[in-house]
Design an enzyme around this catalytic site. Sequence first.
Site, PDB file in Angstrom:
ATOM      1  N   ASP A 485      -4.673  -8.463   7.180  1.00 47.46           N
ATOM      2  CA  ASP A 485      -5.906  -8.149   8.347  1.00 47.46           C
ATOM      3  C   ASP A 485      -6.285  -9.401   9.073  1.00 47.46           C
ATOM      4  O   ASP A 485      -6.769  -9.353  10.079  1.00 47.46           O
ATOM      5  CB  ASP A 485      -7.085  -7.478   7.942  1.00 47.46           C
TER       6      ASP A 485
HETATM    7  C1  BGC Z   1     -11.325  -9.284   5.070  1.00 41.66           C
HETATM    8  C2  BGC Z   1      -9.825  -8.363   4.869  1.00 41.66           C
HETATM    9  C3  BGC Z   1     -10.092  -7.077   5.239  1.00 41.66           C
HETATM   10  C4  BGC Z   1     -10.905  -7.056   6.761  1.00 41.66           C
HETATM   11  C5  BGC Z   1     -11.080  -5.408   6.805  1.00 41.66           C
HETATM   12  C6  BGC Z   1     -11.463  -9.153   6.238  1.00 41.66           C
HETATM   13  O1  BGC Z   1     -12.725  -9.588   6.588  1.00 41.66           O
HETATM   14  O2  BGC Z   1     -10.949 -10.489   4.514  1.00 41.66           O
HETATM   15  O3  BGC Z   1      -9.530  -8.516   3.474  1.00 41.66           O
HETATM   16  O4  BGC Z   1      -8.898  -6.333   5.206  1.00 41.66           O
HETATM   17  O5  BGC Z   1     -12.006  -7.665   6.784  1.00 41.66           O
HETATM   18  O6  BGC Z   1     -12.066  -5.423   7.854  1.00 41.66           O
HETATM   19  C1  NOJ Z   2      -8.239  -5.192   2.546  1.00 43.55           C
HETATM   20  C2  NOJ Z   2      -7.807  -4.001   3.468  1.00 43.55           C
HETATM   21  O1  NOJ Z   2      -8.564  -3.022   3.005  1.00 43.55           O
HETATM   22  C3  NOJ Z   2      -6.189  -3.606   3.730  1.00 43.55           C
HETATM   23  O2  NOJ Z   2      -6.066  -3.059   4.425  1.00 43.55           O
HETATM   24  C4  NOJ Z   2      -5.447  -5.091   3.914  1.00 43.55           C
HETATM   25  O3  NOJ Z   2      -4.258  -4.960   3.819  1.00 43.55           O
HETATM   26  C5  NOJ Z   2      -5.959  -6.469   3.040  1.00 43.55           C
HETATM   27  N1  NOJ Z   2      -7.573  -6.449   3.087  1.00 43.55           N
HETATM   28  C6  NOJ Z   2      -5.452  -7.700   3.282  1.00 43.55           C
HETATM   29  O4  NOJ Z   2      -6.044  -8.261   4.420  1.00 43.55           O
END
Ligand code: BGC
Ligand code: NOJ
Length: 811
Positions: A485
């Site tokens: 993300d």
């Molecule tokens: C986090 C990710 C997450 C994303 C979703 C980010 O700040 O680091 O792990 O998937 O937020 O909103």
């Molecule tokens: C948490 C999110 O829920 C998932 O969808 C994503 O793939 C990972 N973070 C990595 O960013």
Amino acid sequence: MRFGHFDDERREYVIDRPDTPLPWINYLGTEAYFGIISNTAGGYSFYRDARLRRLTRYRYNNAPMDLGGRYLYLRDEETFWSPTWQPTQTELDDYECRHGLSYTRIASRYRGIRAETLYFVPLGETLEVWRLKVTNERDTAVTLSAFSSIEFCLWDAQDDATNYQRNFSTGQVEVVDGVIYHKTEYRERRDHFAYFACGEPLAGFDTAREAFLGPYRSWDRPLVVERGESTGSIAHGWQPHGSHHVKLTLQPGETREIGFVLGYWENPRDAKFDPPGSQTINKAGAQAKIAEWLDQATVDAGFAALAARWEELLGGLRVQTPDTDTDRMVNIWNAYQNMVTFNMSRSTSLYESGIGRGMGFRDSNQDLLGFVHMIPERARERILDIAATQLPTGGAYHQYQPLTKRGNNDIGSGFNDDPLWLILGVSAYVKETGDLSILDEPVPFDNAPGSEQSLYEHLKLSLRYTLERLGPHGLPLIGRADWNDCLNLNCFSDTPGEPFQTTENATGGVAESVFIAGQFVLAAKELAGLALQKGDDPTGYQNAAEKMAGTIAEHGWDGAWFRRAYDFHGNVIGSASNDEGQIFIEPQGMCVMGGVGLEDGTAARALTSVRERLATPHGIVLQQPAFSSYRIELGEISSYPPGYKENAGIFCHTNPWLMIAEAMVGNGDGAFDYYKRINPSAREELGDLHRCEPYVYAQMIAGRDAPTHGEAKNSWLTGTAAWNYAAVTQWILGIRPELSGLRIAPVIPAAWSGFSAVRRFRGATYEITVHKEPGAAATRCRLVADGVPVEGGVLPVAPAGTTVQVEAHLS
Ligand code: BGC
Ligand code: NOJ
């Protein structure tokens, strides 16, 4: 250092001191009414949607941590205490919390009074039961007061935490026959309310928080408890609260039980509207439920039914290996966590506030991988819900709300990996169940009536979505981000210091993802398999997979590992030519899982690079070197300090991909070594470093660049659960559902001499014994089922109800 121990026989984790490094939580409820509960009774409850139907209030990020819960106080002639330690934090003579499968039991002893409280949500009900058992272990009689305490949430947790100008005037309660009804919102909606009941005659009650606590006081010394007398307060606005007061006299050795029921009631649709002007709530249904669940016999039967349910659910797969950490995770806790992630997606935990995130498209599809064998019907329903949020373009809302099942417009779409996960989720479902009929189910786009097409068409469109969005190198466009993300490569700015964009505008750029390319290869092959089963021509998908694999070889291979991406400006990411972020874990895992490079040796080379550059004793970090400063062209990933989250943290979700990849190249020792590094049970001794619960996976463990290397965060709600389960059960133990049957292909550590397992598959039971010469790294598998040799490694589907004896000989 440990803070408790596993009781595998009872399938419990036993915490033996209340001040765990972090609150160690458990989940109540498996269907529609849910709650989280900590080892000191903190937590909250909700019905279906943690944001819109929250029953009780919880204060995230408070001091002390974990404030708001299912609290009880006991009071004798001299003092008062919390038998669950919080909120009074009295130093108890004995304390023990047993987190079990969908229940928690907290026991303590103080001043010769033993108290044990059991909390659980009965199957099929929208309520929770608290059962307090008090024993007088003194040699004289004692007169005790017991007080309960919960704080009601005004339903929408977001408003509840912000909109005080309104909130302080809306709260309404009603008390009838000692039952406290919380009826805020009933005036306008006239359909739902909460109730809190106690099974004993009451000495008093309170429903206004300030009356219970007393002005300027907190839960550690409520005025009512200190005085030993309730005030009978009725909340008018402000903070509706629920507290019962029960007095009991216990002879030496005497035990008494007090039942409490906290529940959610929703009137049937046709009874929704009470007579206009009616100020009271329609309580008849709730009253019957309360009477039922205050009855000890019902509670005993309900608790036994819950245990039986888990016995049945866990019966889908049981293993016995030479490794205890493997056995207890596979047989108990990982399976349990899979159910929790399936139910919660990423909404409700100690780290997810229940407000921000609904059901993730990508997340929910992956969660199926660990859950589908437990309750295939619910997996089927979930798949159809997810698919109905797909957009006509083939793209997907990134999230949807569980209550409405509608795509979430605030977050929108544009994460270009999303649609491909649907193929992987559906394929896992069909492999498990053999139910091809799901492919013919009509499913709308964006939930629009009249737009229905078969699920199969949705899958085809998912694949086309990628093919219609290829970038300058022929690799898939990344859009706002892919699985990672935080890799926001279409972010750029002429103004230094301007924050990165993660809006849908970021979809316009030309940044490309090697990860999505690998995922595409995997998904295209899976769709080809489904097509073949359906009697369709798979050639188009096979060719597309091959072509994409070729593009990866041409533009995605860096010489010793797979590259990660190309940014908006066409610069390569995840290459030896970069100064930081030279190698990323995700494309190594995903490309190898897609089969890329297995034949020409590049897959094995990539795995060596991972071991050399990314593996640490606490797991495999996401990339190296970590980004030392913020880079607008990379986005959120570089916003994290080095070693945390996506900036070179051990993002545990990705580790099982490497376990699978290692198994695919036949390296059982390597796969199992990675498995053990992040297995929470194997990390139990490291409690004061790891800090999170030792019975469930955490999303992240701080990487080698972090000052707190080895410290876990974000436990429970993570794709790590489903993927680790898949990695260890399907690839290391090698019991793998395929479209034509159950493949047995173990890739286990050399030192093992085998293992045994019982697997339920499409209605039949397979009792499997695997034999191997200890010390040999053997992966060639000779199969014998009921005495008859099986060629090809796949057990054919046996008739439902039968049991098949399987012997597997590895050489
Ligand atoms: C986090 C990710 C997450 C994303 C979703 C980010 O700040 O680091 O792990 O998937 O937020 O909103
Ligand atoms: C948490 C999110 O829920 C998932 O969808 C994503 O793939 C990972 N973070 C990595 O960013």
